[in-house]
Design an enzyme around this catalytic site. Structure first.
Site, short mmCIF file in Angstrom:
data_model
loop_
_atom_site.label_atom_id
_atom_site.label_comp_id
_atom_site.label_asym_id
_atom_site.label_seq_id
_atom_site.Cartn_x
_atom_site.Cartn_y
_atom_site.Cartn_z
CG HIS A 131 1.01 -0.58 -0.42
ND1 HIS A 131 0.28 -1.60 -0.98
CD2 HIS A 131 0.00 0.73 -0.07
CE1 HIS A 131 -1.04 -1.98 0.02
NE2 HIS A 131 -1.47 -0.18 0.44
CG HIS A 135 -5.09 -5.20 3.74
ND1 HIS A 135 -5.56 -4.84 5.16
CD2 HIS A 135 -4.63 -3.84 3.72
CE1 HIS A 135 -5.54 -4.01 5.74
NE2 HIS A 135 -4.62 -2.82 4.43
#
Length: 761
Positions: free
Chosen positions: A43, A89
């Site tokens: 990420h 998300h």
């Protein structure tokens, strides 16, 4: 020393831990291990994807800020500059759908105003499993509620997006949020720290234990044990973020801010290390000075918390109090918590002692990079799918197709397709969003192929008719079947959707949602999709200004085997609208208008189509392939027709093919249509429901027919066709022999289309 289990718990591999020890010259402490864990996650550092991302074109005359900052910035002309970005998300939303989605919106907004831009619009791209499943309905409802809550409360309109439903996302939904902002500050605010001795300010909300290790959590497969990771889901406060927007923009305008960084993924760890590394300096920070809302927090908890609505500033020395007063006036925290140092390290103090000390580059950019080899040939599933052909389908005629031994008419087929949740009306979703707050939304959700927002400079006496259009696009079934062609199609469709409202495509941001890159199939999908995006962006002149990678989107099936989502490279594209009074939606506008198909010579295919999946339960074949020359010509002709005021409506032919596109134009405009099709060289289901890249349906008033057709002939040659005319209340498609292939009252279509999603609740 740490056990293998402790190392793995931080998302690190054994060999990565050995690398950490070599770099430090010692074993890390608990806080340092956690810092490496989050910063070396996919990420944050893109360790599996960075080599692939390097092929994206990132420069162009319109690009003011490209990848590497909080958001990209493009030039809209007339002194207007637009910041935009998309991020995911996904895993937080799978565990806590409301907060996961809400904080996704909050995070992407901070990326925008950190640059000095005022947020003006939000879009989203969502993927869920089948609505027949109760868990999917719960996730879907929670995500929509979370997006609505945050956007509505913070006062930024949610103006567009896309939603797909497929069993491939049953265990792992995708929640991608995109935001746009208009630059308010004269200078674009960047993240690189500078000026040894300059104070480092912590501003915004307090720090708690929510969102612990969120970056690592986002970079791991979802399992039943993921339910125990609820602390990795952040909790947002949109009202506080509204104050933070105003305080930050006011602070930036003083000229006292040297650099700014949102505390998003990895919190304090990410903001300190990236600001230091980007500026080639170091940062010292004292955790005892950080405003906390919980007692007894350890350095590990401070450093890995992803509490929301927090920022880190570097200020000019001597002007820190000026900034602190601004934030206090807005009811926010603001303290000097550290300083810029010459030594290029991140040095963290706690209770008078050094709690962590790591070279900034070791955390931010000198991170592990993995080069994976492409398989020698495509995966078996793709090779099998490519062998499919329409000859394997039951026979069909002008009247319908044989299903289960009986003839099913095209009317019934179209009605079924209009009720498919991925095609059906999304009004159940967007009616929950305040899409008109700020009073700048020009085209409302559901009525056009892209969102259009008026831009209003915050300068006295300045007026402009300029606007910005934005869209998010990706057909994941196409990408699953052929990642290279499917990714090209996603970029082309995004540009086409902008052209359908009259906007000139400018640039993209992307969100690459994939399974594990450590598996041959996952890496092949990712690599081929990146290749397709790079080629399409070069061909269409839409460089990449940034984005997000979300990998390891996998869950365990009933047999305990990891199952990946469909590869889903979402394309967020923005375009310039010269005059917001010259845009158009997708619905027919007047009875008697002529209906044209641009790109008529493109061959449709049932490969990867909604018809093939829904009616025949098959996901196979090759998806439509993009012809970039045709794409450029068709889009340019559409834009010119809108600019001249000849084109009254425009709609891209996408999922469901030409028949569904016609039905959507009818429903949106409250008019019918009568059309005559030529004798086809393909099956009738290919003609009606086959899908294609590069076709646009437009309607034109009779008064402009001659000049419009002259333009089409000049720009498209013979690659266009007049199909028929706009009528009152029925969609009718006639064969060359004056037989009805399809005839349905618009109200029947509308009723089925409106209830496709609502009927599941």
């Amino acid at each position: 020393m740490f056990t293998p289990a402790e190392i793995t718990a931080e998302g690190l591999k054994p060999e990565e831990y050995e690398d950490i020890v070599r770099r430090l010259g010692r074993h890390p402490n608990r806080a340092e291990l956690g810092m490496f864990g989050v910063m070396w996650s996919e990420h944050c550092c893109y360790k599996n994807s960075r080599p692939l991302l390097s092929q994206f074109p990132t420069e162009g005359p319109q690009v003011l800020v490209g990848p590497g900052e909080n958001a990209g910035v493009v030039d809209l002309g007339e002194g207007l500059r637009l910041a935009f970005k998309i991020e995911s998300h996904n895993h937080p939303s799978a565990i806590e759908p409301f907060q996961g989605a809400a904080t996704g919106v909050g995070g992407i907004l901070r990326d925008i105003f950190t640059m000095g831009a005022r947020p003006i619009a939000i879009l989203n791209s969502l993927r869920f499993g089948s609505l027949e499943d109760a868990r999917t309905r719960r996730l879907f409802a929670g995500v929509v509620e979370g997006i609505a809550h945050y956007g509505n409360c913070v006062g930024v309109p949610t103006v567009g997006g896309e939603i797909y439903f497929d069993p491939a996302y049953g265990g792992n939904p995708l929640v991608n949020a995109m935001a746009l902002g208009l630059m308010e500050t004269e200078t674009i605010v960047k993240s690189g720290a500078s000026g040894v001795g300059n104070p480092v300010l912590y501003v915004g909300s307090t720090t708690g234990r929510d969102g612990m290790g969120g970056a690592s959590f986002a970079s791991a497969e979802l399992t039943d044990a993921s339910l125990d990771d609820r602390p990795a889901v952040q909790v947002g406060d949109p009202f506080l973020e509204k104050s933070l927007i105003e305080a930050c923009l006011e602070a930036f305008k003083t000229g006292a801010v040297v650099a700014a960084q949102d505390m998003g993924a990895a919190g304090i760890t990410c903001s300190t290390s990236e600001m230091a590394a980007n500026g080639g300096v170091g940062v010292e920070l004292d955790l005892d000075l950080i405003p906390a809302r919980e007692t007894g927090m350890t350095p590990y908890e401070y450093l890995l918390s992803e509490s929301q609505e927090r920022m880190l500033f570097v200020a000019h020395q001597g002007r820190e109090q000026e900034l602190i007063e601004i934030f206090h006036r807005w009811g926010l925290q603001a303290v000097v918590a550290g300083q810029v140092i010459a030594e290029p390290v991140v040095r963290i103090f706690h209770k008078g002692a050094i709690a962590a000390e790591i070279a900034a580059t070791a955390l931010a950019n000198n991170t592990p990079i993995y080069h994976h080899a492409l398989p020698d040939e495509p995966p078996a599933y793709a090779q099998t799918a490519w062998q499919w052909s329409p000859e394997q389908l039951p026979p069909c005629t002008t009247e319908g197709v044989i299903l289960d031994g009986e003839l099913t008419g095209w009317n019934e087929i179209l009605m079924r397709l209009m009720a498919v949740p991925s095609i059906a009306s999304k009004h159940w979703v967007y009616r929950q969003y305040d899409h008109q707050v700020q009073n700048n939304t020009v085209l409302l959700p559901g009525g056009a192929d892209a969102a259009v927002v008026r831009v209003r400079p915050q300068l006295a006496g300045t007026t402009t008719r300029r606007g910005v259009a934005a869209t998010t696009d990706c057909n994941p079934r196409y990408v699953y079947l052929n990642p290279y062609e499917g990714a090209k199609a996603a970029v082309a469709e995004a540009a086409r959707n902008l052209s359908c409202v009259g906007a000139e495509p400018l640039a993209i941001t992307n969100n690459l949602n994939f399974g594990s890159p450590e598996k041959p199939t996952g890496y092949w999908q990712l690599a081929e999709a990146c290749r397709g995006i790079a080629e399409a962006c070069r061909e269409l002149g839409t460089p990449v200004t940034g984005g997000n990678v979300s990998l390891y989107n996998e869950t365990l099936d009933s047999n305990g085997k990891p199952t990946a989502i469909y590869p889903t490279p979402v394309i967020g594209m923005v375009g310039r609208v010269e005059d917001v009074t010259q845009v158009c939606g997708q619905g027919w506008q007047h009875e008697g208008d002529w209906i044209y198909l641009l790109g008529a010579e493109a061959v449709t295919t049932l490969g990867g189509s909604e018809y093939l999946a829904t009616i025949h339960g098959t996901v196979a074949g090759q998806p439509p392939q993009v012809d970039f020359e045709r794409e450029r010509q068709v889009q340019a002709a559409c834009r010119e027709g809108i600019r001249q005021g000849w084109v009254r409506s425009a709609h891209d032919c996408a999922e469901g093919g030409l028949a569904v596109a016609l039905a959507e134009c009818c429903i949106s405009g409250h008019f019918g249509a009568v059309l005559r099709f030529e004798e086809p060289s393909q099956r009738w289901d290919e003609v009606l429901f086959g899908e294609v890249a590069g076709q646009i349906l437009v309607s034109v008033a009779s008064a402009h027919q001659e000049e419009w057709e002259l333009l089409l002939t000049a720009q498209l040659g013979t690659n266009w066709r007049m199909l028929g005319r706009v009528t009152l209340a029925t969609l009718q498609i006639l064969t060359p022999h004056n037989q009805y292939a399809l005839a349905i009252p618009i109200q029947r279509l509308r009723d089925r289309w409106l209830t496709g999603i609502e009927s599941h609740f």
